[in-house]
Design a protein around this motif. Sequence first.
Motif, PDB file in Angstrom:
ATOM      1  N   ASP A 144       0.826  -1.129   0.067  1.00  0.00           N
ATOM      2  CA  ASP A 144       0.047   0.032   0.002  1.00  0.00           C
ATOM      3  C   ASP A 144       0.951   1.228   0.024  1.00  0.00           C
ATOM      4  O   ASP A 144       0.409   2.235  -0.757  1.00  0.00           O
ATOM      5  N   SER A 145       1.771   1.188   0.633  1.00  0.00           N
ATOM      6  CA  SER A 145       2.895   2.418   0.943  1.00  0.00           C
ATOM      7  C   SER A 145       3.361   2.921  -0.618  1.00  0.00           C
ATOM      8  O   SER A 145       3.370   3.809  -0.957  1.00  0.00           O
ATOM      9  N   LEU A 146       4.025   1.727  -1.166  1.00  0.00           N
ATOM     10  CA  LEU A 146       4.506   2.030  -2.678  1.00  0.00           C
ATOM     11  C   LEU A 146       3.245   2.291  -3.767  1.00  0.00           C
ATOM     12  O   LEU A 146       3.556   3.320  -4.133  1.00  0.00           O
ATOM     13  N   ARG A 147       2.387   1.762  -3.598  1.00  0.00           N
ATOM     14  CA  ARG A 147       1.196   2.252  -4.324  1.00  0.00           C
ATOM     15  C   ARG A 147       0.781   3.788  -4.121  1.00  0.00           C
ATOM     16  O   ARG A 147       0.821   4.458  -5.118  1.00  0.00           O
ATOM     17  N   ARG A 148       0.756   3.921  -2.997  1.00  0.00           N
ATOM     18  CA  ARG A 148       0.464   5.433  -2.474  1.00  0.00           C
ATOM     19  C   ARG A 148       1.475   6.247  -3.275  1.00  0.00           C
ATOM     20  O   ARG A 148       1.293   7.507  -3.959  1.00  0.00           O
ATOM     21  N   ASP A 149       2.746   5.945  -2.861  1.00  0.00           N
ATOM     22  CA  ASP A 149       4.131   6.912  -3.419  1.00  0.00           C
ATOM     23  C   ASP A 149       4.040   7.056  -4.758  1.00  0.00           C
ATOM     24  O   ASP A 149       4.080   8.114  -5.254  1.00  0.00           O
ATOM     25  N   LEU A 150       3.576   5.872  -5.585  1.00  0.00           N
ATOM     26  CA  LEU A 150       3.525   6.020  -7.024  1.00  0.00           C
ATOM     27  C   LEU A 150       2.587   7.103  -7.415  1.00  0.00           C
ATOM     28  O   LEU A 150       2.518   7.439  -8.649  1.00  0.00           O
ATOM     29  N   ARG A 151       1.186   6.541  -6.661  1.00  0.00           N
ATOM     30  CA  ARG A 151       0.265   7.620  -7.180  1.00  0.00           C
ATOM     31  C   ARG A 151       0.249   8.821  -6.977  1.00  0.00           C
ATOM     32  O   ARG A 151       0.129   9.892  -7.833  1.00  0.00           O
ATOM     33  N   ALA A 152       1.029   9.322  -6.015  1.00  0.00           N
ATOM     34  CA  ALA A 152       1.543  10.729  -5.796  1.00  0.00           C
ATOM     35  C   ALA A 152       2.373  11.239  -6.680  1.00  0.00           C
ATOM     36  O   ALA A 152       2.516  12.288  -7.248  1.00  0.00           O
ATOM     37  N   ILE A 153       3.351  10.564  -7.265  1.00  0.00           N
ATOM     38  CA  ILE A 153       4.533  10.775  -8.208  1.00  0.00           C
ATOM     39  C   ILE A 153       3.873  10.984  -9.511  1.00  0.00           C
ATOM     40  O   ILE A 153       4.249  12.062 -10.360  1.00  0.00           O
ATOM     41  N   LEU A 154       2.648  10.359  -9.685  1.00  0.00           N
ATOM     42  CA  LEU A 154       1.974  10.647 -10.998  1.00  0.00           C
ATOM     43  C   LEU A 154       1.675  12.047 -11.458  1.00  0.00           C
ATOM     44  O   LEU A 154       1.584  12.474 -12.251  1.00  0.00           O
ATOM     45  N   ASP A 155       1.041  12.588 -10.206  1.00  0.00           N
ATOM     46  CA  ASP A 155       0.430  14.029  -9.965  1.00  0.00           C
ATOM     47  C   ASP A 155       1.571  14.870 -10.060  1.00  0.00           C
ATOM     48  O   ASP A 155       1.208  16.061 -10.518  1.00  0.00           O
ATOM     49  N   THR A 156       2.749  14.772  -9.784  1.00  0.00           N
ATOM     50  CA  THR A 156       4.042  15.749  -9.913  1.00  0.00           C
ATOM     51  C   THR A 156       5.017  15.477 -10.888  1.00  0.00           C
ATOM     52  O   THR A 156       6.061  16.088 -11.031  1.00  0.00           O
ATOM     53  N   ALA A 157       4.934  14.281 -11.824  1.00  0.00           N
ATOM     54  CA  ALA A 157       5.882  13.781 -12.562  1.00  0.00           C
ATOM     55  C   ALA A 157       6.479  15.045 -13.617  1.00  0.00           C
ATOM     56  O   ALA A 157       7.387  14.885 -14.101  1.00  0.00           O
ATOM     57  N   HIS A 158       5.554  15.639 -14.279  1.00  0.00           N
ATOM     58  CA  HIS A 158       5.588  16.721 -15.224  1.00  0.00           C
ATOM     59  C   HIS A 158       6.669  17.694 -14.585  1.00  0.00           C
ATOM     60  O   HIS A 158       7.548  18.299 -15.483  1.00  0.00           O
ATOM     61  N   GLN A 159       7.106  17.838 -13.430  1.00  0.00           N
ATOM     62  CA  GLN A 159       7.669  18.885 -12.839  1.00  0.00           C
ATOM     63  C   GLN A 159       9.040  18.170 -11.897  1.00  0.00           C
ATOM     64  O   GLN A 159       9.671  18.733 -11.286  1.00  0.00           O
ATOM     65  N   LEU A 160       8.893  16.867 -11.932  1.00  0.00           N
ATOM     66  CA  LEU A 160       9.695  16.095 -10.926  1.00  0.00           C
ATOM     67  C   LEU A 160      11.361  16.113 -11.526  1.00  0.00           C
ATOM     68  O   LEU A 160      11.424  15.437 -12.583  1.00  0.00           O
ATOM     69  N   PRO A 161      12.163  16.376 -10.741  1.00  0.00           N
ATOM     70  CA  PRO A 161      13.609  16.222 -10.904  1.00  0.00           C
ATOM     71  C   PRO A 161      14.196  14.675 -10.823  1.00  0.00           C
ATOM     72  O   PRO A 161      13.397  14.040  -9.936  1.00  0.00           O
ATOM     73  N   THR A 162      14.875  14.387 -11.886  1.00  0.00           N
ATOM     74  CA  THR A 162      15.233  12.866 -11.781  1.00  0.00           C
ATOM     75  C   THR A 162      15.999  12.348 -10.231  1.00  0.00           C
ATOM     76  O   THR A 162      16.027  11.351  -9.876  1.00  0.00           O
TER      77      THR A 162
END
Length: 390
Positions: A41-59
């Motif tokens: 559940d923790s990884l799923r939540r973190d990945l879902r949050a990353i989807l929302d910010t990926a367009h501006q997320l630094p590598t």
Amino acid sequence: MPRTIGLMSGTSLDGVDAAWLETDGETIMSVGPSLTIPYDDSLRRDLRAILDTAHQLPTTDPGLASAVARLTECHVRAVKALERPADLIGFHGQTILHQPDQRRTWQVGDAAHLARETGVPVAYDFRSADVAAGGEGAPFAPAYHAALARDLPRPLAVLNVGGVANVTWIGPRGIDPRGIDPRGIGPRGIGWSGTGPSRIASSGTGEDEGLIAFDTGPGNGPLDDWVARHTGQAFDRHGALALSGTVDAAVLGRLMAHPYFARPAPKSLDRLDFSRALAVSGLDALTAADGAATLVAFTAASVAAAVFPSPPLRWLVTGGGRHNPAIMTALRAALGVPVEAVETVGWDGDALEAQCFGFLAARVARGLPLSFRGTTGVPAPMPGGRIVTA
């Protein structure tokens, strides 16, 4: 015959599918065991949050690095759990951003770590070359669908209902992967020796050989998000919530007015491409049950809106959506021809996408094309992927 392990973690963010098969990327000699390692559940939540910010997320983002490390370990566990020897692994990675109009697609995962931990060479980065050449970068399963469906009546549609839904249309002539014209393809990649494909079909493009593919619209993604928000559950088990609700025709009409549906194929989607349309559609004013029913109807209506050179005689459904009775019932009502799970023709719908990336890994190793004009819009049959050794 080379032995491969394919790994797929799709837009539903539910975990890693792994499958073993013997294939040279043209012929499927045999399929073996498959399994799924769920994301916690923790990884799923973190990945879902990353989807929302990926367009501006630094590598270099620490949260991204943590998620990548954890999801890669899930892939390592999946390979080891199969307990089968392999010559090559096909590692799709987790898509966190897909913007082909900006020539960008981003799949995360540490291929080098996977190769070190398993001792097996890893093929990865399947989509970037297609997107860089002007293609949509998706779908990538059509060549595998066509290889599986070689003896089935056509025209045939293979529908994958994951977070996003995509379709492969196999026309009356179909496509023989052994008949792909290698003109314009660069040198073979590292891997196995071979004589390469002989030219059987007419021109080497998926479109000319009766193979068309594109994303039809939303799959399970919006429904899963809705169910999680209203019930705390990861998905609508047995379609119970949607089946208890009533479709709101006005909301559905506003959703189907999205400009994506007027675009010609090939075309592809990011999991969140409908987020704004959903937010202003009036969906949030509905009850949990009516909202779920309307989202199921949205998935089915977007599939029914797909346009092909000739209508499919039959639809075969793979992906998690085939387990949802509400989605399958809606598809049958919308399409008006037989709609069946892929298991009816002996395929394993839970393993199909993972098998596909084992198949594509073999093609990477031989420098064979992964995508075609009729499947992604790329100008010419396009090889791709890279291989890292242990």
